[in-house]
Design an enzyme around this catalytic site. Structure first.
Site, PDB file in Angstrom:
ATOM      1  N   SER A 332       4.371  -0.890  -8.338  1.00 23.89           N
ATOM      2  CA  SER A 332       5.045  -1.735  -7.757  1.00 23.89           C
ATOM      3  C   SER A 332       6.392  -2.131  -8.814  1.00 23.89           C
ATOM      4  O   SER A 332       7.186  -1.188  -9.000  1.00 23.89           O
ATOM      5  CB  SER A 332       4.318  -2.965  -7.445  1.00 23.89           C
ATOM      6  OG  SER A 332       5.079  -3.914  -6.526  1.00 23.89           O
ATOM      7  N   GLU A 394       3.298   1.283   3.940  1.00 22.61           N
ATOM      8  CA  GLU A 394       4.236   0.413   3.121  1.00 22.61           C
ATOM      9  C   GLU A 394       5.532   0.584   3.921  1.00 22.61           C
ATOM     10  O   GLU A 394       6.449  -0.301   3.433  1.00 22.61           O
ATOM     11  CB  GLU A 394       3.987   0.917   1.671  1.00 22.61           C
ATOM     12  CG  GLU A 394       2.941   0.384   0.953  1.00 22.61           C
ATOM     13  CD  GLU A 394       3.003   0.639  -0.537  1.00 22.61           C
ATOM     14  OE1 GLU A 394       3.623  -0.329  -1.188  1.00 22.61           O
ATOM     15  OE2 GLU A 394       2.597   1.812  -0.919  1.00 22.61           O
ATOM     16  N   HIS A 430       0.003  -1.185  -0.171  1.00 26.28           N
ATOM     17  CA  HIS A 430       0.707  -1.401  -1.346  1.00 26.28           C
ATOM     18  C   HIS A 430      -0.632  -1.695  -2.340  1.00 26.28           C
ATOM     19  O   HIS A 430      -0.311  -1.536  -3.521  1.00 26.28           O
ATOM     20  CB  HIS A 430       1.503  -2.614  -1.349  1.00 26.28           C
ATOM     21  CG  HIS A 430       2.336  -2.968  -2.354  1.00 26.28           C
ATOM     22  ND1 HIS A 430       3.330  -1.873  -2.893  1.00 26.28           N
ATOM     23  CD2 HIS A 430       2.530  -4.019  -3.549  1.00 26.28           C
ATOM     24  CE1 HIS A 430       3.931  -2.184  -3.803  1.00 26.28           C
ATOM     25  NE2 HIS A 430       3.456  -3.355  -4.509  1.00 26.28           N
TER      26      HIS A 430
END
Length: 452
Positions: A332, A394, A430
């Site tokens: 991330s 995602e 995610h």
């Protein structure tokens, strides 16, 4: 096989069974551990006086329950009974065998009570033999990292203090170790808090392989969001690195970089450390109404400097590290930082593992960094290797993570000396992408390096 002596001595004293004979209760296993030696001895004497058939009933119950205790505790209780026998009879029933001199890592892999027995047996050696034995052990211990030597020395001091007591007056061995189960931990792993020159404190977690380092040192993997990802990565490497010829994954030193918190993420600090400053509305944290907080980030350059000039030297002082096989892993915002490092200081690592990188941050300014990186690459530059993984779930209109990841890798194919891989994990999101794609990344980048 557990010692026959313990089976004979404890059989009359311990069971977690509800069985009782002639008013003699049989304690639960951990209740027995918490008893004093005198209480255990008194219970043994009472059971020894039972008729044979009732004594056998206790023995049968014991044989089923004693194995519920950890091996080290089973053996510790055995040693306590041997000591009490010595107290009452003045004999250990014959000479104790001489202790071997194990190799350094073999000694580390022993359970604590096995190391205790080494010291117990060494104390019985003649002075001249003990001096030789101690010198050889010191030579082996010198092969271990300093922190591990210190931990073993602390353990040895406790053992020697216990062994120095009169056998008739020693406290229960359960009190010496612990009379309750211990928390689960990753073997041989350590952590400490390291404060940077900028006054920022980080929690550093290290898991070394359970084998000696190769001649060139261990490969090393630096893991961002260490509070959340250190356990996952270190467990995967320890398991797969045991048989590299089968798994394609080499054993490696894992260094987690986290924060002094109890939870998995320090959202505020990672939202500063991992990204460049964004003067617009692209920030690391949503407000209460779903809006993005403006003017955030900005610590990436300082954080990278901390890793290079403060953290790496500290790690390399304690462990043998192969500086030609260093990996950075981030997810991330950590994935953003991983690519930021590649584009701005490519020589810092040889392998870059970016999971669900937040390319969208700061109006996709990473693409400009990437453009400059590609333009600056030339023949003869040290090769670098990049692995990008993103969950198929995602991709959204607002943040097209899959599209961004594909574009980053597609552009890198034009760069000189850059080996790229991309993995889009269908059905993953995610939060699930790291454990899903980790083994694939390790095989590609912590195995045969740039050959993959």
């Amino acid at each position: 096989m557990k010692p026959l002596l313990l089976g004979l001595c404890l059989a009359a004293t311990l069971s977690a069974s509800p069985v009782s004979a002639q008013g003699i209760p049989v304690p639960e296993a951990w209740d027995y551990v918490r008893m004093t030696p005198e209480e255990r001895s008194a219970l043994r004497d009472r059971v020894d006086a039972l008729p044979p058939e009732l004594k056998e009933e206790h023995n049968t119950a014991l044989s089923k329950q004693v194995n519920t205790l950890p091996t080290w505790l089973y053996e510790a209780l055995s040693n306590e009974l041997v000591a009490r026998h010595h107290c009452t009879t003045g004999s250990y029933n014959g000479p104790m065998p001489k202790p071997p001199v194990p190799d350094a890592w073999g000694y580390v892999k022993r359970v604590p009570h096995q190391r205790y027995h080494y010291r117990l047996r060494a104390r019985g050696l003649p002075a001249a033999e003990k001096a030789v034995y101690d010198a050889k052990m010191a030579e082996e211990m010198a092969k271990l990292p300093a922190w591990l030597q210190a931990a073993l020395q602390e353990e040895a001091v406790r053992y020697d203090a216990y062994l120095g007591l009169d056998p008739c007056k020693r406290p229960g061995i359960g009190a010496f170790y612990s009379d309750a189960p211990k928390a689960v931990s990753t073997p041989q792993s350590v952590q400490w808090d390291l404060t940077s020159s900028k006054g920022q404190t980080y929690r550093i977690m290290i898991a070394p392989p359970l084998t000696p380092p190769p001649a060139g040192g261990y490969p090393v993997v630096y893991v961002l969001d260490g509070n959340a990802n250190f356990g996952t990565v270190s467990d995967a490497l320890r398991l797969q690195g045991r048989r590299p010829e089968r798994t394609g994954v080499s054993a490696a030193l894992v260094v987690g970089i986290g924060y002094p918190i109890d939870g998995p993420f320090d959202e505020k600090r990672r939202g500063y450390d991992y990204v460049v400053r964004s003067p617009g509305a692209n920030s690391p944290k949503h407000g209460e109404g779903g809006q993005l907080e403006p003017d955030s980030g900005g610590g990436a350059a300082d954080f990278l400097s901390f890793i290079e000039t403060e953290l790496k030297p500290a790690v390399e002082k304690a462990y043998a590290v192969d500086r030609t096989r260093q990996t950075l892993l981030g997810h991330s915002f950590g994935g953003f930082f991983t690519l930021y490092t590649l584009f701005n200081r490519p020589q810092a690592f040889q392998n870059y593992l970016a999971f669900s990188p937040s390319v969208w941050w700061n109006n996709r300014s990473l693409f400009e960094d990437e453009r400059r990186f590609i333009a600056a690459r030339k023949a003869g530059d040290p090769p670098v290797s990049v692995f990008v993984a993103t969950g198929g779930l995602e991709e959204t209109k607002r943040i097209p993570m899959v599209t961004d990841s594909r574009e980053v890798v597609s552009r890198l194919k034009a760069a000189t000396g850059v080996n790229t891989d991309i993995y889009i994990a269908e059905g993953e999101d995610h939060g699930s992408i790291v454990p899903t794609a980790l083994s694939r990344a390790l095989r590609a980048r912590i195995g045969d390096g740039f050959k993959k």
